[in-house]
Every structure is written in C-alpha cells, then in structure tokens.
Design a protein around this motif. Structure first.
Motif, PDB file in Angstrom:
ATOM      1  N   PRO A   1       2.353   8.666   7.395  1.00  0.00           N
ATOM      2  CA  PRO A   1       3.262   7.548   7.100  1.00  0.00           C
ATOM      3  C   PRO A   1       4.722   7.958   7.267  1.00  0.00           C
ATOM      4  O   PRO A   1       5.111   9.100   6.966  1.00  0.00           O
ATOM      5  N   ILE A   2       5.537   6.979   7.727  1.00  0.00           N
ATOM      6  CA  ILE A   2       6.979   7.230   7.883  1.00  0.00           C
ATOM      7  C   ILE A   2       7.817   6.194   7.148  1.00  0.00           C
ATOM      8  O   ILE A   2       8.997   6.442   6.865  1.00  0.00           O
ATOM      9  N   SER A   3       7.238   5.019   6.832  1.00  0.00           N
ATOM     10  CA  SER A   3       8.032   4.007   6.119  1.00  0.00           C
ATOM     11  C   SER A   3       7.107   3.070   5.364  1.00  0.00           C
ATOM     12  O   SER A   3       5.935   2.893   5.717  1.00  0.00           O
ATOM     13  N   LEU A   4       7.667   2.445   4.309  1.00  0.00           N
ATOM     14  CA  LEU A   4       6.935   1.503   3.474  1.00  0.00           C
ATOM     15  C   LEU A   4       7.885   0.359   3.146  1.00  0.00           C
ATOM     16  O   LEU A   4       8.975   0.576   2.612  1.00  0.00           O
ATOM     17  N   GLY A   5       7.495  -0.865   3.465  1.00  0.00           N
ATOM     18  CA  GLY A   5       8.333  -2.003   3.178  1.00  0.00           C
ATOM     19  C   GLY A   5       7.810  -3.258   3.823  1.00  0.00           C
ATOM     20  O   GLY A   5       7.059  -3.213   4.812  1.00  0.00           O
ATOM     21  N   GLY A   6       8.197  -4.416   3.244  1.00  0.00           N
ATOM     22  CA  GLY A   6       7.746  -5.691   3.791  1.00  0.00           C
ATOM     23  C   GLY A   6       6.248  -5.874   3.711  1.00  0.00           C
ATOM     24  O   GLY A   6       5.668  -6.594   4.532  1.00  0.00           O
ATOM     25  N   GLY A   7       5.629  -5.243   2.718  1.00  0.00           N
ATOM     26  CA  GLY A   7       4.182  -5.376   2.571  1.00  0.00           C
ATOM     27  C   GLY A   7       3.388  -4.613   3.606  1.00  0.00           C
ATOM     28  O   GLY A   7       2.190  -4.859   3.767  1.00  0.00           O
ATOM     29  N   MET A   8       4.032  -3.648   4.302  1.00  0.00           N
ATOM     30  CA  MET A   8       3.349  -2.888   5.357  1.00  0.00           C
ATOM     31  C   MET A   8       3.599  -1.404   5.162  1.00  0.00           C
ATOM     32  O   MET A   8       4.671  -0.984   4.707  1.00  0.00           O
ATOM     33  N   ILE A   9       2.609  -0.587   5.524  1.00  0.00           N
ATOM     34  CA  ILE A   9       2.766   0.849   5.620  1.00  0.00           C
ATOM     35  C   ILE A   9       2.710   1.198   7.102  1.00  0.00           C
ATOM     36  O   ILE A   9       1.821   0.769   7.827  1.00  0.00           O
ATOM     37  N   ARG A  10       3.723   1.979   7.566  1.00  0.00           N
ATOM     38  CA  ARG A  10       3.845   2.295   8.983  1.00  0.00           C
ATOM     39  C   ARG A  10       3.785   3.804   9.170  1.00  0.00           C
ATOM     40  O   ARG A  10       4.267   4.569   8.331  1.00  0.00           O
TER      41      ARG A  10
ATOM     42  N   TYR B   1      -0.095  -1.243   8.817  1.00  0.00           N
ATOM     43  CA  TYR B   1      -1.245  -1.777   8.104  1.00  0.00           C
ATOM     44  C   TYR B   1      -0.754  -2.572   6.900  1.00  0.00           C
ATOM     45  O   TYR B   1       0.077  -2.070   6.115  1.00  0.00           O
ATOM     46  N   PRO B   2      -1.230  -3.811   6.724  1.00  0.00           N
ATOM     47  CA  PRO B   2      -0.854  -4.589   5.525  1.00  0.00           C
ATOM     48  C   PRO B   2      -1.390  -3.919   4.262  1.00  0.00           C
ATOM     49  O   PRO B   2      -2.541  -3.467   4.219  1.00  0.00           O
ATOM     50  N   LEU B   3      -0.543  -3.873   3.241  1.00  0.00           N
ATOM     51  CA  LEU B   3      -0.948  -3.211   1.998  1.00  0.00           C
ATOM     52  C   LEU B   3      -2.120  -3.908   1.339  1.00  0.00           C
ATOM     53  O   LEU B   3      -2.952  -3.260   0.687  1.00  0.00           O
ATOM     54  N   GLN B   4      -2.212  -5.247   1.493  1.00  0.00           N
ATOM     55  CA  GLN B   4      -3.276  -5.961   0.803  1.00  0.00           C
ATOM     56  C   GLN B   4      -4.656  -5.683   1.393  1.00  0.00           C
ATOM     57  O   GLN B   4      -5.670  -6.036   0.793  1.00  0.00           O
ATOM     58  N   ARG B   5      -4.710  -5.039   2.582  1.00  0.00           N
ATOM     59  CA  ARG B   5      -6.008  -4.727   3.189  1.00  0.00           C
ATOM     60  C   ARG B   5      -6.442  -3.284   2.911  1.00  0.00           C
ATOM     61  O   ARG B   5      -7.486  -2.855   3.369  1.00  0.00           O
ATOM     62  N   ILE B   6      -5.609  -2.519   2.188  1.00  0.00           N
ATOM     63  CA  ILE B   6      -5.940  -1.133   1.885  1.00  0.00           C
ATOM     64  C   ILE B   6      -6.830  -1.095   0.644  1.00  0.00           C
ATOM     65  O   ILE B   6      -6.497  -1.668  -0.388  1.00  0.00           O
ATOM     66  N   THR B   7      -7.961  -0.390   0.751  1.00  0.00           N
ATOM     67  CA  THR B   7      -8.900  -0.295  -0.371  1.00  0.00           C
ATOM     68  C   THR B   7      -8.826   1.044  -1.071  1.00  0.00           C
ATOM     69  O   THR B   7      -9.042   1.145  -2.272  1.00  0.00           O
ATOM     70  N   THR B   8      -8.578   2.133  -0.331  1.00  0.00           N
ATOM     71  CA  THR B   8      -8.459   3.469  -0.936  1.00  0.00           C
ATOM     72  C   THR B   8      -7.365   4.241  -0.229  1.00  0.00           C
ATOM     73  O   THR B   8      -7.060   3.987   0.948  1.00  0.00           O
ATOM     74  N   VAL B   9      -6.805   5.223  -0.944  1.00  0.00           N
ATOM     75  CA  VAL B   9      -5.795   6.116  -0.383  1.00  0.00           C
ATOM     76  C   VAL B   9      -6.076   7.512  -0.913  1.00  0.00           C
ATOM     77  O   VAL B   9      -6.342   7.688  -2.106  1.00  0.00           O
ATOM     78  N   SER B  10      -6.019   8.520  -0.039  1.00  0.00           N
ATOM     79  CA  SER B  10      -6.137   9.907  -0.480  1.00  0.00           C
ATOM     80  C   SER B  10      -5.209  10.752   0.369  1.00  0.00           C
ATOM     81  O   SER B  10      -5.002  10.472   1.558  1.00  0.00           O
TER      82      SER B  10
END
Length: 799
Positions: free
Chosen positions: A765-774, A786-795
């Motif tokens: 990842p390089i940026s987070l904003g506008g409801g998106m992780i880039r 990727y839209p944040l609302q579609r993310i189910t897990t993070v590790s």
C-alpha cells in the motif's frame, strides 16, 4: 517411484482429506505428479485445494487410468470395490500370498498417480473414480440379494419352488432366493455340466454380464445358458441380458481378485538376425513404393469421382485393387497413406475427382528410400484407421475410404505403443506369434486394448505390408521414424533415409534380355530405367529381381508416348548385359513399321493412309461403325469424332494409328497427366509426449507452496471486519492499513469482488483515502485500488 520423506518433519497430524494429504507431499513428489499427469498443471492451479479438485475430475482420472497396467488397475478396482474404509491388509487378502509385495508396490504407484490417498490405516480412492471405472470393477457383478431384489414375485416363484422355499413377496422373495442360492453354491456348481461351467467361468473372469434373448422366458431347458437361469446361477437383469452374482464369481475364481499376474507373460521370440529382419522389411519397402506409383498413375489415367457423402466408392476401390493385383484392404491402405502424405487429393472444381498432386511429381524424382520414408511417416502419425474401411457404421452403412468415418484420434498413440513393444525385443529377435504381442499390449494398457484387439492386429499387418516391420520385428532403418513420430525430431526422416539406403540393395542401371522376350532386372531398377521399362514392357513379377514381358502391345505403348523404333533399339542395346535376341529386333522393327502407317488428324478429324487396303479394313471393322467414318478419297477418311477418340478406338480394335501435325509429321498426341495443387500437410501431426517443461513444473510447485504460506500467514494474523455492520471498516483495520503504509510493509487482503467471489490479494500500500486503499502488487508496477467496504481480512506479511 520417489521415496517418501517423514511426514512429521513437515506437517504433523493425520490427513483427513485429499487436500491435507497433498499438502504433506514433498516438492519432489508434487513435481513427479505433474510429470505423470501434466493436465493438472495446465493451467496452473491457484493452490493445493484447486490441485486436489483437479485430481478428482473425471477426464483427468480417465487419462491416468489409461496409463496403468492390468495388475495395478485390478488393485485399484479392488480398492474401489471394498469401499473408502478399506486398508492395505484388506486389499492384500484378495490376492495370492506370493503377490502381496506386488500389491503394496501397486498401491504406491497409485499414490504416485494420486488415484488413491491414505491416512494412518485406510486407503481412499479419489473423486469420481468409481464412476470412471464403470459398474463392474474387477469384473465382478452385483451381490445376489441386490440382483434378485429387481426380479418380480411371479418370475421368482418357479425358482423358489425348485429351492424348496415357500412363496413370498418382495423384498422377502428376493432375499429368500438369494439366501437359497448362496447357501447351495457348491451343490449347484457340482451339478453343472461342462457346457454350463464354461459359461460360468467366462463370466467369472469378467465382465459378469452376457447376452441371452428373452432371458426371462422359460424355454429350451437343454440350452446351457437358460438352464443356468432356471437354476438361479444367472439372473436376468433385463429382457436380453443376464448377470452372474458376485458370490458365485468369487467361488469360481482361484483368488478373489481373479487371474491377473503382476508381471506380463514374455513375448516368445526367435533369433533371425538383424540383417535378415532388415532384408525382409526392405523387400516390402520396394513393393510399397512400386504399388503407390502404379496406384497414382492409374488414378491419373481414370480419376475416380468422390461420393456425395465424401470418400471413395466401393466400385472404384475394387477397380484400383484389380489394377494393383492386391486385396481391397491393401488398396484402401495405400489410398489412405497417399492422401495423408499429400500425394493424392480431391480437385475443387465443379466436376470433382481424386487426382495426384503436384507433390507426386517431386516424389517420383526422389530416391526410393526418401519416397518410402515420406509415406511411412504419414502412416505412423495419421489419425485414420484404414482397417475400418468396408465395415458397417452405426447407421449400417459401409465405411468408405477417404471418408470422415475412418478418423480415430487414438490411432497414432496405438501404433506407437505397438511398435514400442517390438522395439523392446532383443536385437535380431522377432516374435514367434502376433498373439503374444497383442496379449502384452492388453496387459500394459488394458483400458485402451479392451475394445481394440482387432484394430491392433490390423495395425501390425499394415506395418508388415509397408515394411515398417520385417518378420514381425522393427528393422534398424525404421527405429528413427518411430522415435521421430513421438519426439518430433527434425533429423528423424534424414536418419531413417540414410539407414534405409544402407539396407536396400543397390539400384541397377542394366538388365538381361532373355530369348523368350522377358527382361530380368537383377535388383531394384533406377528411377529412369523403371520409367522406360514401364513404357515398353509389362511387369510380370517383383521381388529381389523384377521380370518384364515385351510384346507388340507394350512396344506400341512406348511408340505412342513418343519413342521411335531406333530409340527403343538404342535403349535395349545400351542397357542389356546380354546381346539382344534377333526376335526382339524383328519385333521392334515390325511394330515401328506398322506404327504410324495409319494417321489421324483434326479437320474435324481425318484418317489417311498410303495403303488403301488398310483403310478398307478400317471401314470393314464392325466396332468402328459408330465413328461414322466417310471416305473422301482412296487414301483419306473423315470423321466427326475428336482425334483422341479416333486414336483410342482404333487402338482398341487392334490398329496402330499415330497422330500427325498439319505438315504431316508424327506427333505425340498425349496430354500431360492431370494434377491438382499439393495439399497442405496440416493433417500429418506428430505424436508427442504430453510433457511440460521442467522449469514450468517447478514454477507451478513453487506457486503452490507460496499460496500455502500466504494462506497460513493470513489465518495466523488476520483481523476480521465486523460482520454486525456490513460495509463498514473498523478503526483497527484502518489503523493497520495506515501503519503498513508508514512502515512500507506488504499486506494480504481478503477481498470480495462485485460478483461476491472471495479471493486473496497481496498488496504494497502507498495511500489510503476516499474509501480506497491504493498500492502495487508484487512484480506488477501498475497502481491498483480496492474499496475498503469490500475488504474482509487484513494481515501484515512483512517489510
């Protein structure tokens, strides 16, 4: 077979599924699996679970089963027969004690192919294996209780009376009949006469079903099969089919698994010597090349018309067989090979016909060895079975040569399999019996050979006819062709040609003219010598030496082709080792003198002759009345027919006319042989092993291990999104993402796309904003969002 490492060193615990069992395989074992079953790696599976799913696919299982020998296949059938809870010890009990070691080895081979997998005590067949093997694994039928349960009460009543059992209704009647038969098996078998025992023994070996018309009708008790039905040893399962109960088959077999040996019976051979084998094949090589030349010349002289449904008609094939003086099956084989090799094709004009191609003219100019190699390579790799020609298809129509009904895509593999068996024989040895070769094929590939014994026998006969085998063995000159058909080696044809040149007798440029006007060629004639002799003489016999017969008709044929009497005398004088007989000189002079006395021209057409009496004979000939000849001068006749028709009819009537030009000079009135454009060789495809490269195999296994590590990392460190509020990302997730951006760490995302399909994504990842992780995906410099609302897990995977 690869030695298995200690499972506890890699994954502890007992595997409960095929996926778990595959995870416990070493990298070397997975690599060996993908070499054995390359279809599993194309395309590359995403993870071990996908590999396990692909292992259980019916088509993949079927391809793997085709590679098993008869004993290993029988062990697998017993495992399927015993069910998923069986053990190695239980499988061994079905075989003779001396074969227990071979059973263990066969199970290990099945594990290498991943057709079975095991936990600590049990052996499990994979996926749809029972469906692929069919309803009668190990050649055994269904239990008696199951068979009699499908028989009606009325049909069972006579059998119950014979057994001394009271009448009952199903299921009691079926169970009573089954118990009565099973309890009296020994007695019933002892009472069976030899004819009945022969039927039972045949069905006990498998398959357990047989055809019997009106099987349920009690009639003709003297018939052995009907007697077996009446006594309950055979069960009618439908109107025309009977089945042997499993309990009876097991009692008849010496061992429950049947008579399948761990090792095949050896092929009995006789030592002939490499030179004898090469010589036997070389004689067939010369004959094959000669027959193909005669065949295509005959087709050029009278082109056969294709059938409306495609292919060559029976009458045309029979006509070609008469011209070649061979059986129709041999003519069909040569037609198919020449078509496959691009020497024969069908014209694309309105009046379509089969004609030699322009490639045929090039083929004629090549040496004998090169010509044979071209047609034999076509036979090895063609997807057609000439032996089917003349049989009946599913619609009860005769299968025609050159039709699509002859196509069989399994044909090249079967040819190579048979030839490989012959290649394994000791040098200089030939099989004493064709049946031994076919039996060895049936043991090595029982699934392929079960329905193709007649086809395999025909392939061996074709190989002998073409010279691919000599005395039933592979000559040295044919071995490069066999290897090249499988590997696609560019040097295969060249190596085979060089070896065949050494095996063939040297071509001769001379002959011996006998006083009885026969010409003996003591060896294979050179191409120019063969063409000239074919014009001036008729071939009577072939072999180590060829014998031609000279006569007025044959000499007239050479004169019609443009040769003169002096040309013929010069040819025979220059090429004959013996002085020319005076009778031959007189014959050539006489025929040459007569040739051209009667002349035809186009006016419409005319005949002229200085000898008026010869024209009188022409006018008096009854067979020439239809030409409508009219005399306009004592030495000139005119006719409305074309000059070619006049020449043909006069020659048929026994005259010797010649065509002349407008200035009166004799001309050769013969058109060039018709040809069609050479057909592309797209239908001749090399039969190669379906292997994948070593680097590709290792890359697939590397990806599988990487996916397993990623899944393990995700399961250990994943923070799951709250499921109580769908579509909302928790503060802890956001903080984890921000921390990964600050520390330049790689993360694994559990992501659901717009179709609801879950997947794992690795991201830097390089940026987070506008409801998106880039960020960037490893090995891909493009930016992904990727839209944040579609993310189910993070590790977090690392920095």
């Amino acid at each position: 077979m690869i030695a298995r490492p200690d499972v506890s060193d890699r994954v502890r615990g007992t595997p409960h599924t095929l996926t778990d069992w595959l995870r416990r395989r070493s990298d070397d074992e997975l690599i060996e699996l993908l070499r054995r079953r390359p279809d599993l790696a194309l395309p590359a599976p995403a993870d071990v679970a996908a590999l396990a799913s692909r292992v259980s696919v019916r088509s993949s299982i079927s391809r793997a089963l085709d590679s098993l020998d008869a004993f290993t296949l029988r062990v697998l059938e017993i495992i399927v027969d015993l069910g998923p809870e069986t053990s190695v010890e239980a499988v061994r009990t079905w075989f003779d004690a001396a074969e227990h070691g071979a059973v263990t080895q066969a199970i290990a081979v099945l594990q290498d192919w991943v057709l079975v997998w095991n936990d600590d005590v049990r052996v499990h067949p994979v996926g749809a294996l029972s469906e692929v093997l069919g309803p009668y694994p190990a050649g055994l039928g269904r239990p008696a209780a199951e068979l009699y349960a499908i028989i009606s009460d009325i049909a069972l009543a006579p059998l119950l009376r014979r057994l001394g059992l009271p009448p009952a209704t199903q299921p009691a009647s079926g169970n009573s009949a089954a118990s009565g038969i099973v309890g009296r098996i020994d007695q019933l078998l002892a009472e069976s006469p030899p004819a009945e025992r022969a039927i039972l023994d045949r069905l006990a070996d498998g398959p357990p079903i047989g055809a019997l018309r009106n099987a349920g009708v009690e009639a003709d008790a003297t018939n052995p099969a009907r007697s077996l039905v009446a006594r309950g040893l055979l069960v009618p399962v439908d109107r025309d089919t009977v089945e042997l109960p499993r309990e009876i088959a097991l009692r008849l077999r010496p061992h429950p698994a049947g008579s399948v040996r761990p090792e095949p019976n050896p092929i009995a051979t006789v030592h002939r010597g490499a030179e004898v084998i090469d010589g036997g094949g070389a004689s067939r090589v010369l004959d094959t090349v000669r027959l193909i030349e005669v065949l295509l010349n005959a087709i050029a002289d009278d082109p056969p018309v294709p059938l409306r449904s495609g292919g060559l008609g029976v009458r045309e094939l029979r006509r070609l067989a008469r011209i070649l003086d061979v059986a129709e099956s041999v003519a069909a084989l040569l037609v198919e090979i020449t078509f496959e090799a691009g020497l024969l094709s069908c014209s694309s004009t309105v009046d379509a016909a089969y004609l030699p191609t322009t490639e045929y003219d090039s083929w004629l100019r090549r040496p004998t060895a090169a010509r044979w190699v071209q047609v034999s390579a076509a036979w090895l790799t063609m997807t057609r079975l000439p032996s089917l020609i003349g049989d009946r298809d599913d619609r009860d129509k005769t299968i025609a040569a050159l039709s699509t009904d002859v196509e069989r895509h399994s044909a090249p593999a079967l040819r190579l399999q048979l030839l490989h068996l012959l290649e394994q024989l000791p040098a200089g040895h030939a099989p004493t019996s064709q049946d031994d070769v076919l039996n060895r094929l049936a043991w090595g590939a029982p699934r392929r050979a079960s329905a193709g014994r007649a086809v395999a026998a025909a392939i061996l006969e074709e190989a002998a006819l073409l010279g691919v085998t000599g005395y039933g063995a592979i000559p040295d000159y044919a071995r490069p062709l066999v290897d090249g058909a499988e590997t696609g080696s560019a040097r295969a044809d060249v190596n085979a040609t060089e070896a065949l040149v050494a095996a063939l007798p040297a071509e001769v440029e001379e002959f011996l003219v006998q006083p009885d006007l026969t010409v003996v060629v003591p060896g294979p004639p050179a191409s120019e010598l063969r063409r000239e002799l074919a014009l001036a003489a008729d071939l009577e016999s072939t072999g180590g030496a060829s014998v031609y017969r000279l006569g007025p008709t044959s000499l007239r044929r050479a004169l019609d082709a443009g040769r003169t009497g002096s040309d013929l005398l010069q040819f025979f004088t220059a090429r004959s080792r013996t002085p020319l007989p005076q009778a031959l000189r007189y014959l050539i002079n006489d025929v040459a003198t007569q040739h051209g006395r009667l002349r035809a021209g186009s006016g419409t057409s005319y005949l002229r002759c200085d000898d008026a009496s010869l024209l009188d004979r022409v006018m008096a000939e009854p067979t020439l009345e239809s030409l409508g000849l009219q005399r306009i001068a004592p030495t000139v006749l005119v006719c409305t027919s074309g000059i070619s028709t006049i020449l043909e009819r006069l020659r048929t009537a026994g005259f010797s006319p010649a065509a002349e030009s407008a200035d009166g000079a004799i001309v050769t009135y013969a058109a060039d042989s018709p040809r069609v454009a050479a057909r592309p060789h797209s239908r001749v495809a090399r039969v190669r092993r379906h292997d994948i490269g070593e680097a590709q195999v290792r890359e697939v296994v590397g990806r599988l291990r990487a996916s397993e590590k990623l899944a393990a990392a995700v399961s250990q460190s994943a923070i799951r999104v709250s499921q109580q509020i769908p579509g909302v990302t928790s503060a802890s997730i956001l903080e984890l993402l921000r921390q990964a951006i600050r520390n330049e760490q790689t993360i694994a995302l559990g992501y659901v796309d717009d179709t609801g399909r879950p997947s794992q994504r690795t991201l830097m990842p390089i940026s987070l904003g506008g409801g998106m992780i880039r960020g960037h995906i490893p090995d891909d410099h493009r930016l992904h969002s990727y839209p944040l609302q579609r993310i189910t897990t993070v590790s977090v995977l690392g920095g």
